[in-house]
Design a protein around this motif. Structure first.
Motif, PDB file in Angstrom:
ATOM      1  N   UNK A  81       0.835  -1.209   0.000  1.00 32.83           N
ATOM      2  CA  UNK A  81       0.000   0.000   0.000  1.00 32.83           C
ATOM      3  C   UNK A  81       0.865   1.253   0.000  1.00 32.83           C
ATOM      4  N   UNK A 118       1.131   4.199  -2.790  1.00 33.47           N
ATOM      5  CA  UNK A 118       0.810   5.590  -2.446  1.00 33.47           C
ATOM      6  C   UNK A 118       1.955   6.537  -2.824  1.00 33.47           C
ATOM      7  N   UNK A 178       5.158   0.992   9.081  1.00 33.78           N
ATOM      8  CA  UNK A 178       5.220   2.436   9.255  1.00 33.78           C
ATOM      9  C   UNK A 178       6.584   2.969   8.821  1.00 33.78           C
ATOM     10  N   UNK A 214       7.410   5.904   6.045  1.00 31.84           N
ATOM     11  CA  UNK A 214       8.153   7.144   6.289  1.00 31.84           C
ATOM     12  C   UNK A 214       9.345   7.256   5.330  1.00 31.84           C
ATOM     13  N   UNK A 257       2.510   3.872  19.552  1.00 38.09           N
ATOM     14  CA  UNK A 257       3.910   3.534  19.276  1.00 38.09           C
ATOM     15  C   UNK A 257       4.598   4.675  18.511  1.00 38.09           C
ATOM     16  N   UNK A 258       3.920   5.198  17.497  1.00 41.20           N
ATOM     17  CA  UNK A 258       4.489   6.304  16.727  1.00 41.20           C
ATOM     18  C   UNK A 258       4.685   7.545  17.583  1.00 41.20           C
ATOM     19  N   UNK A 277      -3.299   6.451   2.556  1.00 44.79           N
ATOM     20  CA  UNK A 277      -2.528   5.654   3.508  1.00 44.79           C
ATOM     21  C   UNK A 277      -3.407   5.127   4.629  1.00 44.79           C
ATOM     22  N   UNK A 278      -2.958   4.079   5.243  1.00 46.84           N
ATOM     23  CA  UNK A 278      -3.526   3.610   6.496  1.00 46.84           C
ATOM     24  C   UNK A 278      -3.320   4.691   7.565  1.00 46.84           C
ATOM     25  N   UNK A 289      -2.581   4.603  10.673  1.00 47.24           N
ATOM     26  CA  UNK A 289      -1.417   4.431  11.544  1.00 47.24           C
ATOM     27  C   UNK A 289      -0.152   4.915  10.829  1.00 47.24           C
ATOM     28  N   UNK A 290       0.017   4.495   9.580  1.00 48.35           N
ATOM     29  CA  UNK A 290       1.181   4.935   8.813  1.00 48.35           C
ATOM     30  C   UNK A 290       1.143   6.442   8.605  1.00 48.35           C
ATOM     31  N   UNK A 338       2.296   8.234  11.571  1.00 48.91           N
ATOM     32  CA  UNK A 338       3.747   8.118  11.709  1.00 48.91           C
ATOM     33  C   UNK A 338       4.477   9.118  10.830  1.00 48.91           C
ATOM     34  N   UNK A 339       4.045   9.226   9.574  1.00 47.07           N
ATOM     35  CA  UNK A 339       4.707  10.147   8.646  1.00 47.07           C
ATOM     36  C   UNK A 339       4.522  11.595   9.113  1.00 47.07           C
TER      37      UNK A 339
END
Lengths: 276, 276
Positions: free
Chosen positions: A146, A150, A260, A264, B146-147, B256-257, B259-260, B263-264
């Motif tokens: 994914x 993206x 994740x 990033x 976590x992030x 994006x998900x 969670x990701x 994080x970004x």
């Protein structure tokens, strides 16, 4: 009309839909490259891939009766030789073995995968690729695809120790991007990276102990981001043979989840080469 | 010695470990703020939180017999009033209801949560916070914590429609950071954001349709990143009342998900204010 081609299934043991039986407990992947696609988005991508004559084929579809109307355009786009089965909620639960709220399933097949060298030789001169080594978690695999989609990566490359991205859950988590993102899963990690280096790729292995800060990675025409499993991470021979990068983080504690982290790092690299 | 305090459990129906029974099928959260901690890392953080006299208490521990030796230092750090139970693999499977490979479980309790205003008033003058609205997926919740921990955020704020981050799976996915990252889960999304704005926070709501590029967000002393559920995302009234940002991505397809994405965006914000 849609209704003309619908095949009604009234018995969960009907052999025409045997591949969908108890799919939660087992996985078709590995059996002649077949896989289960779930949900409207993934079915749409599979139908499009089939129609485009690419490497994926829709072999059969199984829908909850009350989902048919909303999927009429996808069904119409499937070639007539693809059987579309429908069932009531009770029958579908009996087939699948659990209550499947989405009510949209398909059996797909991947044609034979390209040989690694040929696959790599087809990559464009300006290329960004994501490489996974030893990724065994299906969620992480799906998220990596994914993220690659993206951020406009050209391909995903997996070593042979990775799980198959066509596993039901990986495909679902990828929101179908396993069907659209070119990928190859062959050979050992070291061989794969050497093959990329031979073709002019700058190789950046991601690790909490990486030498370069991801924000300082210089752009280049061909860039490969390499991620390893959580826990052990990438083996030391890979980290020292190629360039390594880290995502800076607050002191102490824990590192990022690999999905994740790949997001990033791809975001940073795609920014650097102006893909986004 | 460790062995002196171990309480052997030989019957899965022993009332002393009743809270661990069938934990896969139910969740304790909501019952007097109790929760199940799994795995060595989370147990260690719980023991440390308990010893520090913070808001989390370890009430009891249940270990697989053969894990005890490796956990001696954690067990030694637990106050003597915390009972430590041990069981064989067969008995533990009988208690828990599935084969628990980690073999490390604890029952924890959170003391009463601070009232929102008091919580916000304690935030430092320079602060980065992550705000979740309507996050109902336990994996996403755990990853967000976590992030937040990895990028040095000061707190996580959740509106009342979010799931409890102490759910077993959320806690596990957070790698225990729910126990170390200050958080508050109260009030509606709009009220929560207004309370932050009142305290001088620049509020940046993340959306694929956000106005500013995340790479152009100006640094400020107090920054709040707001993320909403997948699918619907943040409601339009929030996006238009406060600043909105997007993570740029390749055209087409999917976003994006969450969670990701968190994080970004946290990585970018933490970079901007020199936290990392």
């Amino acid at each position: 009309m849609t209704s003309d081609r619908l095949i009604e299934i009234t018995n969960p043991d009907d052999p025409r839909i045997a591949e969908f039986r108890d799919i939660r407990e087992r996985d078709l992947t590995g059996r002649e490259n077949r896989f289960i696609a779930e949900g409207t988005v993934v079915l749409r991508l599979l139908a499009e891939a089939h129609a485009a004559g690419g490497e994926f084929i829709a072999e059969k579809v199984l829908l909850l009766q009350n989902r048919v109307a909303g999927l009429a355009d996808i069904i119409a786009g499937l070639p007539p030789e693809v059987p579309v089965h429908v069932a009531t909620s009770e029958v579908l639960d009996g087939i699948v073995g659990f209550h499947l709220h989405r009510g949209v399933l398909a059996l797909g097949r991947r044609k034979t995968e390209s040989e690694l060298s040929a696959f790599l030789d087809r990559l464009p001169q300006q290329a960004l690729v994501l490489v996974g080594c030893g990724i065994s978690n299906h969620d992480n695999m799906g998220s990596m695809f994914r993220n690659a989609a993206v951020f406009g990566a050209d391909a995903v490359l997996l070593d042979e120790s990775c799980c198959d991205p066509l596993y039901r859950k990986a495909l679902r988590v990828s929101v179908g991007s396993v069907l659209t993102m070119p990928y190859c899963r062959q050979s050992s990690d070291v061989h794969l990276l050497a093959a990329l280096a031979d073709r002019g790729f700058a190789i950046w292995s991601l690790s909490p102990r990486g030498e370069a800060d991801i924000r300082d990675v210089p752009p280049s025409d061909r860039m490969a981001l390499v991620v390893g499993t959580e826990g052990d991470g990438l083996p030391q021979n890979i980290l020292s043979a190629f360039g390594s990068v880290r995502i800076p983080q607050a002191p102490g504690l824990d590192s990022l989840n690999v999905a994740t982290a790949s997001g990033i790092a791809l975001f940073e690299m795609a920014s650097r080469i102006k893909r986004i």
